[in-house]
Design an enzyme around this catalytic site. Sequence first.
Site, short mmCIF file in Angstrom:
data_model
loop_
_atom_site.label_atom_id
_atom_site.label_comp_id
_atom_site.label_asym_id
_atom_site.label_seq_id
_atom_site.Cartn_x
_atom_site.Cartn_y
_atom_site.Cartn_z
N CYS A 135 -1.72 36.18 -25.74
CA CYS A 135 -0.52 35.20 -25.26
C CYS A 135 -0.19 33.89 -25.92
O CYS A 135 -1.48 33.44 -26.57
CB CYS A 135 -0.90 34.46 -23.83
SG CYS A 135 0.60 33.25 -22.60
N ARG A 140 8.15 33.55 -20.37
CA ARG A 140 7.85 33.34 -19.49
C ARG A 140 8.93 31.80 -19.85
O ARG A 140 8.32 31.21 -21.10
CB ARG A 140 6.29 33.04 -19.51
CG ARG A 140 5.53 31.81 -18.46
CD ARG A 140 4.45 31.76 -18.11
NE ARG A 140 3.95 33.10 -18.75
CZ ARG A 140 2.57 33.95 -18.59
NH1 ARG A 140 1.68 32.20 -18.84
NH2 ARG A 140 1.94 34.43 -18.64
N CYS A 178 -2.26 16.51 -31.24
CA CYS A 178 -0.99 17.00 -31.26
C CYS A 178 0.17 16.36 -30.36
O CYS A 178 -0.33 15.69 -29.16
CB CYS A 178 -1.24 18.52 -30.22
SG CYS A 178 -2.53 19.07 -30.58
N CYS A 233 1.18 15.81 -26.85
CA CYS A 233 0.14 16.76 -25.95
C CYS A 233 -0.77 14.94 -25.12
O CYS A 233 -0.85 14.22 -25.47
CB CYS A 233 -0.90 16.86 -26.50
SG CYS A 233 -2.19 17.57 -24.79
N CYS A 280 -4.76 30.90 -15.00
CA CYS A 280 -4.43 31.14 -17.00
C CYS A 280 -5.58 29.81 -16.56
O CYS A 280 -5.12 28.71 -16.20
CB CYS A 280 -3.42 30.63 -17.14
SG CYS A 280 -2.16 31.53 -17.18
N CYS A 314 -9.28 15.10 -25.15
CA CYS A 314 -9.63 16.00 -26.53
C CYS A 314 -9.39 14.43 -27.82
O CYS A 314 -9.08 13.81 -28.42
CB CYS A 314 -8.60 16.32 -26.40
SG CYS A 314 -7.70 17.98 -27.80
N CYS A 329 -6.51 35.00 -18.22
CA CYS A 329 -5.75 34.44 -19.28
C CYS A 329 -6.92 33.22 -19.43
O CYS A 329 -7.19 32.71 -18.95
CB CYS A 329 -4.36 34.07 -19.38
SG CYS A 329 -3.65 33.34 -21.15
S1 SF4 Z 1 -2.19 20.72 -27.32
FE1 SF4 Z 1 -3.44 18.99 -26.53
S2 SF4 Z 1 -5.47 19.49 -25.10
FE2 SF4 Z 1 -4.90 21.36 -26.76
S3 SF4 Z 1 -5.60 20.46 -28.59
FE3 SF4 Z 1 -3.49 19.72 -28.77
S4 SF4 Z 1 -4.34 17.43 -27.91
FE4 SF4 Z 1 -5.60 19.10 -27.68
#
Ligand code: SF4
Length: 415
Positions: A202, A272, A69, A72, A109, A65, A142
Amino acid sequence: MDLLDTLTAKGLRGEVPTREEALAVLATTDDELLDVVAAAGKVRRRWFGRRVKLNYLVNLKSGLCPEDCSYCSQRLGSKAEILKYTWLKPEQAADAARAGVAGGAKRVCLVASGRGPTDRDIDRVTDTMAAIKDADPEVEICVCLGLLSDNQAERLKAAGADAYNHNLNTSESTYGDIATTHTYADRVDTVQKAHGAGLSACSGLIAGMGESDEDLVDVVFALRELGSDSVPVNFLIPFEGTPLAQEWNLTPQRCLRILAMVRFVNPDTEVRIAGGREVHLRSMQPLGLHVANSIFLGDYLTSEGQAGQADLDMIKDAGFEVEGAGEATLPRHRADIAAASGCGSTASGAASGCGSAASACGSGGGCGPCGGHGHAEPAGAAVANEAAAESADGLRSDLVKVRRRGAGTELAPNA
Ligand code: SF4
């Protein structure tokens, strides 16, 4: 305890507590914890009986990605040794989804890492949803693909999606501390786009990232105001190889207080327990069912959960029952609100609902239950050995296992 009597009375009427009352729930002591759970349990049973909705994650595209974040394992620069693969073919995703539905899941999901989908990605997901609904027309779907552009939510709705997941994750005031490549406002915009297109919204949070009680209360009230039909509560899985790898600051008691606060603020909304359930609640998971009415079955996006059969056994042993495909999730009045707002979600599953988590789903700006870091012991066994496993620096890497089975592998899914 006057506070709990007040919260119970409000919850039974479907009323939202004050911000001060929500903060007071988080400040209760361990001696008061069972009373807090019992009070939240009365509210849960008023609106959701003893039903537990099961949701099943399929990671359509894992890792790689460009977003940052910090929680993550799929983020830009992540050193977590997770599975990395590009889009699953529709039949591969449908096979994984079928396993979840056969295990009792009412909702599938579909999650993909990334900032947001291209129009070609919407085509791929359209084909995948068709393959899943061909096999099981009743299943709720979802979708969680990150930030949406104009008309993409409408396309997903027309293609058969019931819900869209995009988590707010934390408060607006601290959002810049956990991600810099998109904003809190971006996330709110996507939830509103999904809702406006008639998809059930959600949207949830991640606890355990170093936030304050005020941050937690802020994001939970924001979710209520946004009209989220389903609120996934993720407990941070501190993946090795991510900036938050050291953030082991949740206890089972803290997790239960957070769940209770979310329930009181969202008395008639699906709550949840999402990513981090096994890692942080551990042997207290059954108490969580007295507060939340929904969990993920089996594995998360990038980490493994306990065996699907263990989830089913836990539900039965705790005196709850799996919600069936023909049963309404949301209470009727809540479904009517969703329908009036243009959402379609609800109660019978005819039209929607979703969720995901910080470690559960995974996409742009809103992913959820991803997963784990690179160690080898199965989650269940790790929990059993936990007393011996805490390292000298207080880390609990023994509790997290990277997903190596199911979607994107040759091994059967856990469901
Ligand atoms: S949560 Fe993870 S997969 Fe989703 S946008 Fe952020 S870095 Fe990318």
